[in-house]
Design an enzyme around this catalytic site. Structure first.
Site, PDB file in Angstrom:
ATOM      1  N   ASN A   9       8.742   5.546 -10.013  1.00  0.00           N
ATOM      2  CA  ASN A   9       9.148   5.601  -8.608  1.00  0.00           C
ATOM      3  C   ASN A   9      10.677   5.677  -8.589  1.00  0.00           C
ATOM      4  O   ASN A   9      11.341   4.684  -8.828  1.00  0.00           O
ATOM      5  CB  ASN A   9       8.636   4.346  -7.891  1.00  0.00           C
ATOM      6  N   LYS A  11      12.641   6.128  -6.149  1.00  0.00           N
ATOM      7  CA  LYS A  11      13.291   5.602  -4.932  1.00  0.00           C
ATOM      8  C   LYS A  11      14.387   6.578  -4.469  1.00  0.00           C
ATOM      9  O   LYS A  11      14.202   7.780  -4.560  1.00  0.00           O
ATOM     10  CB  LYS A  11      13.835   4.196  -5.207  1.00  0.00           C
ATOM     11  N   HIS A  94       4.736   0.934  -0.019  1.00  0.00           N
ATOM     12  CA  HIS A  94       5.688   0.252  -0.902  1.00  0.00           C
ATOM     13  C   HIS A  94       6.387  -0.861  -0.117  1.00  0.00           C
ATOM     14  O   HIS A  94       6.686  -0.702   1.064  1.00  0.00           O
ATOM     15  CB  HIS A  94       6.718   1.242  -1.459  1.00  0.00           C
ATOM     16  N   GLU A  96       9.317  -1.791   0.005  1.00  0.00           N
ATOM     17  CA  GLU A  96      10.584  -1.401   0.643  1.00  0.00           C
ATOM     18  C   GLU A  96      10.307  -0.660   1.961  1.00  0.00           C
ATOM     19  O   GLU A  96      11.063  -0.790   2.920  1.00  0.00           O
ATOM     20  CB  GLU A  96      11.417  -0.554  -0.336  1.00  0.00           C
ATOM     21  N   GLU A 166       2.463  -5.211  -6.688  1.00  0.00           N
ATOM     22  CA  GLU A 166       3.893  -5.412  -6.910  1.00  0.00           C
ATOM     23  C   GLU A 166       4.371  -6.644  -6.139  1.00  0.00           C
ATOM     24  O   GLU A 166       4.690  -6.549  -4.942  1.00  0.00           O
ATOM     25  CB  GLU A 166       4.679  -4.194  -6.406  1.00  0.00           C
ATOM     26  N   GLY A 172      12.870  -5.151  -8.918  1.00  0.00           N
ATOM     27  CA  GLY A 172      14.298  -4.920  -9.073  1.00  0.00           C
ATOM     28  C   GLY A 172      15.100  -6.196  -9.286  1.00  0.00           C
ATOM     29  O   GLY A 172      16.324  -6.186  -9.224  1.00  0.00           O
ATOM     30  N   SER A 213       9.915  -4.943 -12.194  1.00  0.00           N
ATOM     31  CA  SER A 213      10.723  -5.200 -13.393  1.00  0.00           C
ATOM     32  C   SER A 213       9.988  -4.888 -14.700  1.00  0.00           C
ATOM     33  O   SER A 213      10.175  -5.569 -15.700  1.00  0.00           O
ATOM     34  CB  SER A 213      11.249  -6.635 -13.394  1.00  0.00           C
TER      35      SER A 213
HETATM   36  P1  PGA Z   1      11.361  -1.998 -10.430  1.00  0.00           P
HETATM   37  O1  PGA Z   1      10.676  -1.363  -9.133  1.00  0.00           O
HETATM   38  O2  PGA Z   1      10.597  -1.484 -11.628  1.00  0.00           O
HETATM   39  O3  PGA Z   1      12.775  -1.503 -10.400  1.00  0.00           O
HETATM   40  O4  PGA Z   1      11.254  -3.479 -10.310  1.00  0.00           O
HETATM   41  C1  PGA Z   1       9.284  -1.217  -9.043  1.00  0.00           C
HETATM   42  C2  PGA Z   1       8.911  -0.608  -7.708  1.00  0.00           C
HETATM   43  O5  PGA Z   1       9.541  -0.932  -6.693  1.00  0.00           O
HETATM   44  O6  PGA Z   1       7.977   0.230  -7.622  1.00  0.00           O
END
Ligand code: PGA
Length: 256
Positions: A9, A11, A94, A96, A166, A172, A213
């Protein structure tokens, strides 16, 4: 057996030329790992060019969102039909998008149904906040998100759905959920919810990823867990070397 699926992903990272250059370098490195489904999810502006660059490589493309309407006065939005032929997958719900774009369980459900109607495969993201985790509400909350996302989705469509667990507190932050914890939510809560909704056979066939992560160094650990079928990876999917190692580790852990 459920085919492992690793999705990057991206982003809001990478310009169009950067995205195309990245996949041209990545594709030959991943060629040997056809036992793992490999997906890149660039920003909308790069989707068409990345899809073109990946023709014939066995690597799929995913979008990061869609609107549920077929078309209309929805400035800035992308309709599912516009992605047909360009992507195989679309990330829906997601955290976010839930946090910054007012995505709700109801809009997630509409988007899941719209994606399926257009032959796109949803990667449905669910996960609890730190506060919910600490209050012991994970199972109830995540189970509820899964039920809401799949409301009205019939059993025949479950072969086209991937779920990504998640935990928001692990995205992140470098603070990942242990693989045992992730496996217990995925295998216990999420798959159990699917058993209730669709029966055991279908529940056992749905692929469920972990995300938050995930890095090359912890990938093997996650993928060694029986109920974790893949990963949705943000930060560690942005470098060719790391993406390659993620897929290698997944293949090794699952013996494919
Ligand atoms: P990350 O993000 O691997 O940077 O923690 C995962 C995601 O948001 O899909």
């Amino acid at each position: 057996m459920r085919k492992p699926i690793i999705a990057g992903n991206w982003k809001m990272f990478k310009t169009l030329p950067e995205s195309v250059a990245f996949v041209k370098e990545l594709a030959p490195r991943l060629g040997a790992y056809s036992g793992v489904e490999r997906v890149v999810c660039p920003t909308f502006i790069s989707v068409a060019a990345v899809s073109d660059a990946l023709q014939g490589t066995g690597i799929s493309v995913g979008a990061q969102n869609i609107h549920w309407e077929a078309q209309g006065a929805f400035t800035s939005q992308i309709a599912p039909g516009m992605l047909q032929g360009l992507v195989e997958y679309v990330i829906i719900g997601h955290s976010e998008c839930r946090a910054y774009l007012n995505e709700t369980d109801e809009t997630v459900n509409k988007k899941v149904k719209a994606a399926l109607a257009y032959g796109l495969k949803p990667i449905v993201a669910v996960g609890e906040s730190l506060q919910q985790y600490e209050a012991g509400e994970t199972e109830t909350f995540v189970g509820g998100q899964v039920r809401a996302a799949l409301n009205g989705v019939d059993a025949a469509n479950m072969a086209n759905i991937v779920i990504a667990y998640e935990p928001i507190w692990a995205i992140g932050t470098g603070k990942n959920a242990t693989s045992d914890l992730a496996n217990s939510i995925i295998g216990g809560t999420i798959r159990h919810t699917l058993v209730e909704l669709y029966g055991n056979e279908i529940a056992q066939s749905v692929r469920i990823q972990y995300g938050g992560s995930v890095k090359p160094d912890n990938m093997f650990d996650y993928m060694s867990q029986p109920d974790i079928d893949g990963a949705l990876v943000g930060g560690a999917s942005l470098k060719v070397e790391d993406f390659t190692r993620l897929v290698e580790e997944a293949a090794k852990a699952k013996g494919v």
